[in-house]
Write an enzyme that holds these catalytic residues in place. Structure first.
Site, PDB file in Angstrom:
ATOM      1  N   GLU A 213       0.832  -1.207   0.000  1.00 20.55           N
ATOM      2  CA  GLU A 213       0.000   0.000   0.000  1.00 20.55           C
ATOM      3  C   GLU A 213       0.870   1.263   0.000  1.00 20.55           C
ATOM      4  O   GLU A 213       0.663   2.188  -0.782  1.00 20.55           O
ATOM      5  CB  GLU A 213      -0.910   0.028   1.241  1.00 20.55           C
ATOM      6  N   GLY A 268       5.847  -2.118  14.705  1.00 19.67           N
ATOM      7  CA  GLY A 268       5.064  -1.109  13.989  1.00 19.67           C
ATOM      8  C   GLY A 268       4.060  -0.386  14.861  1.00 19.67           C
ATOM      9  O   GLY A 268       4.032   0.849  14.925  1.00 19.67           O
ATOM     10  N   HIS A 385     -25.632   9.303  21.421  1.00 20.55           N
ATOM     11  CA  HIS A 385     -26.782   9.465  20.528  1.00 20.55           C
ATOM     12  C   HIS A 385     -26.796   8.400  19.441  1.00 20.55           C
ATOM     13  O   HIS A 385     -27.507   8.550  18.451  1.00 20.55           O
ATOM     14  CB  HIS A 385     -26.776  10.871  19.926  1.00 20.55           C
ATOM     15  N   LYS A 505      -2.236 -11.129   2.716  1.00 25.92           N
ATOM     16  CA  LYS A 505      -1.284 -10.410   1.853  1.00 25.92           C
ATOM     17  C   LYS A 505      -0.769 -11.339   0.764  1.00 25.92           C
ATOM     18  O   LYS A 505      -0.674 -10.955  -0.401  1.00 25.92           O
ATOM     19  CB  LYS A 505      -0.068  -9.968   2.679  1.00 25.92           C
TER      20      LYS A 505
END
Ligand code: G6Q
Length: 537
Positions: A213, A268, A385, A505
């Site tokens: 990506e 990461g 809400h 992947k």
């Protein structure tokens, strides 16, 4: 398969104790102990942590602390700080805590003190951040940088986005920050829409510098810059890299002078205080960034040195075990009553679920108990809400973390009182509910009474702080990081690997050429074949 956890004396005692206490109402617990709020509140490192509205007694905690002792939490927390290779499946040390260790500390990995290297990267980041902020760093055509676009995904995106949003109040408003993560072209297209390439800096954030990506987005960003500035020399002025992989950074065409490094012992999702924090530093400035690191460090020290009974991350972790493994709660909600923390739940989702969503023990056995909970949440009053209905009257038990601040960064008439009143009211309503008698006494029509009853007995923690500053953010993040680790120790799993993201992947890599070449024969299952066929047509 018996992994041994359930054979521990403390676990067996917790099971027995659970049977005794599972139907006891929080209301009763409060009625029986006038000191309950005081007994179950800590005020450490500037965080007021109220855990009295939980389905626990003193005995529950005693047993949970016993469990932590039996699992060696006191000793094993130190192994992380000492740089032992506790990420056993990747044979790595886990030293995000070193990233915020003060100058002059000594932390060794394979015999080398890593602290000087950490500080030299921080110094290099500071010098660069200053140059962007004061306009000395010029784009290729000589214009100062106005737009900063971080390209990264997962751990190289969620921390930077969350921190930018959380600390926006402290950020330089003349700079415009955007974050691109998705390989969906719309993400990049929207990020560069309407901005001037000559004033744009891309930060390519990727530990490995091979992530599909990120590399796809970075290549398209590179093309965009070149389409406007034509000369490849422009790349050096408009791209910097945050990575551990100098070779790949060089191949991309980024001068390694403009690379900010980190190390394989930074995972990461634990990397927001590494070079991955560059966008945060540019936004809030090096001084505020140091305060952020200092906040992290204070929580690291609290976790490392404080006895289990006074240790915020340890208690959070144990309460999580209590609901997850005994009450069989499946989720944990996090509701910040601070709008700047709107991306905090998303950040925590990766931290907690990628870390503890595991089915295999450190010894390679299949677990015979529940591990990581599903984390979710949204800023508080918005949630009220929408989904709070289910939290109050649904059939699921959902422990909640409320996070609030006394002071608003933008005091506007009575807004803050309304906000905090709502947070406190929610915790109260969840715990104490409203009985049939109370509803009837209000004169409610008989047929509506069952609809208006609140059972209560729904647990929550409240984390109350004074005001959202960089150091407070650091403390909050580190607090969750360490609670994740403690849970990993109890479940005997590895919170620092992520094999579960691999299979998809690999399969995607097989499918890409099949989408591009319509003539390749498809050998998947009939469903996948048909879906590929639909795309091809
Ligand atoms: C986090 C994971 C994962 C990682 C991304 C990006 O713990 O390892 O989310 O951060 O896959 O990886 P790169 O930084 O290598 O591009």
């Amino acid at each position: 398969m018996n992994t041994g956890l359930k054979n521990l004396e403390s676990w067996k005692n917790l099971e027995k104790h659970f049977d005794e206490i599972k139907n006891v109402h929080i209301k009763t617990l409060f009625a029986e102990d006038k000191n309950r709020a005081k007994r179950f509140t800590l005020n450490e490192t500037g965080i007021y942590f109220d855990f009295s509205k939980h389905r626990i007694t003193g005995e529950t905690l005693d047993l949970l602390f016993k469990l932590a002792e039996e699992r060696g939490v006191e000793k094993r927390r130190l192994e992380m700080f000492a740089g032992e290779k506790i990420n056993v499946t990747e044979e790595r040390a886990v030293l995000h805590t070193a990233l915020r260790a003060p100058k002059g500390s000594e932390i060794f990995v394979d015999g080398k003190n890593i602290v000087p290297d950490i500080h030299s990267v921080l110094d290099k980041m500071s010098a660069f951040a200053d140059k962007i902020r004061n306009g000395k760093w010029k784009g290729y055509s000589g214009k100062p940088i106005k737009n900063i676009i971080n390209i990264g995904i997962g751990g190289s995106d969620l921390g930077p986005v969350m921190a930018y949003e959380a600390l926006k109040h402290y950020s330089d408003r003349l700079l415009n920050f955007r974050f691109v993560s998705n390989v969906d072209g719309s993400d990049l297209a929207e990020a560069i829409n309407g901005i001037d390439a000559e004033e744009t800096l891309f930060i390519v954030a990727s530990k490995t510098f091979t992530t599909l990506e990120t590399m796809t987005n970075a290549q398209s960003a590179r093309k965009w810059i070149l389409s406007k500035l034509t000369d490849t020399k422009a790349i050096a002025k408009h791209f910097v890299a945050l990575s551990t992989n100098a070779a790949e950074v060089g191949k991309f065409g980024i001068d390694t002078e403009n690379m900010f490094g980190f190390w394989d012992w930074v995972g990461g999702r634990y990397s927001m205080t590494s070079a991955i924090g560059l966008s945060t530093m540019i936004a809030i400035g090096p001084e505020n960034y140091r305060l952020l690191l200092d906040g992290f460090h204070q929580m690291d020290e609290h976790f490392k040195n404080t006895p289990l009974r006074k240790n915020i991350p340890v208690i959070m972790a144990l309460l999580g075990i209590w609901y997850n493994d005994f009450f069989k709660a499946e989720t944990q909600a996090v509701f910040p009553y601070e709008n700047y923390l709107k991306r905090f739940p998303a950040y925590l989702q990766q931290l907690t679920m990628e870390s503890n969503g595991k089915q295999t023990t450190l010894g390679g056995q299949r677990v015979d108990y529940q591990t990581g909970a599903i984390y979710w949440g949204e800023p508080g009053t918005n949630g009220q809400h929408s989904f709070y209905q289910l939290v109050h009257q649904g059939t699921k038990l959902i422990p909640v973390d409320f996070i609030g601040f006394k002071e608003s960064l933008n005091p506007l008439s009575a807004h803050q009182d309304y906000l905090i009143a709502n947070m406190l009211a929610q915790g109260e309503a969840l715990a104490f509910g409203k009985t049939e008698e109370q509803v009837r006494a209000e004169g409610v029509a008989p047929e509506l009474i069952p609809h208006k009853v609140f059972d209560g007995n729904r647990p929550s923690s409240t984390f109350f702080l004074d005001v959202l500053t960089p150091d407070k953010l650091g403390k909050l993040v580190a607090m969750y990081e360490h609670s994740v680790y403690v849970q990993g120790l109890i479940w005997n799993i590895n919170p620092f690997d992520q094999w579960g993201v691999e299979l998809g992947k690999v399969l995607a890599k097989n499918i890409i050429p099949e989408l591009q070449d319509k003539n390749t024969e498809l050998r998947h299952d009939s469903s996948t074949n048909a879906l590929i066929g639909f795309y091809r047509r």
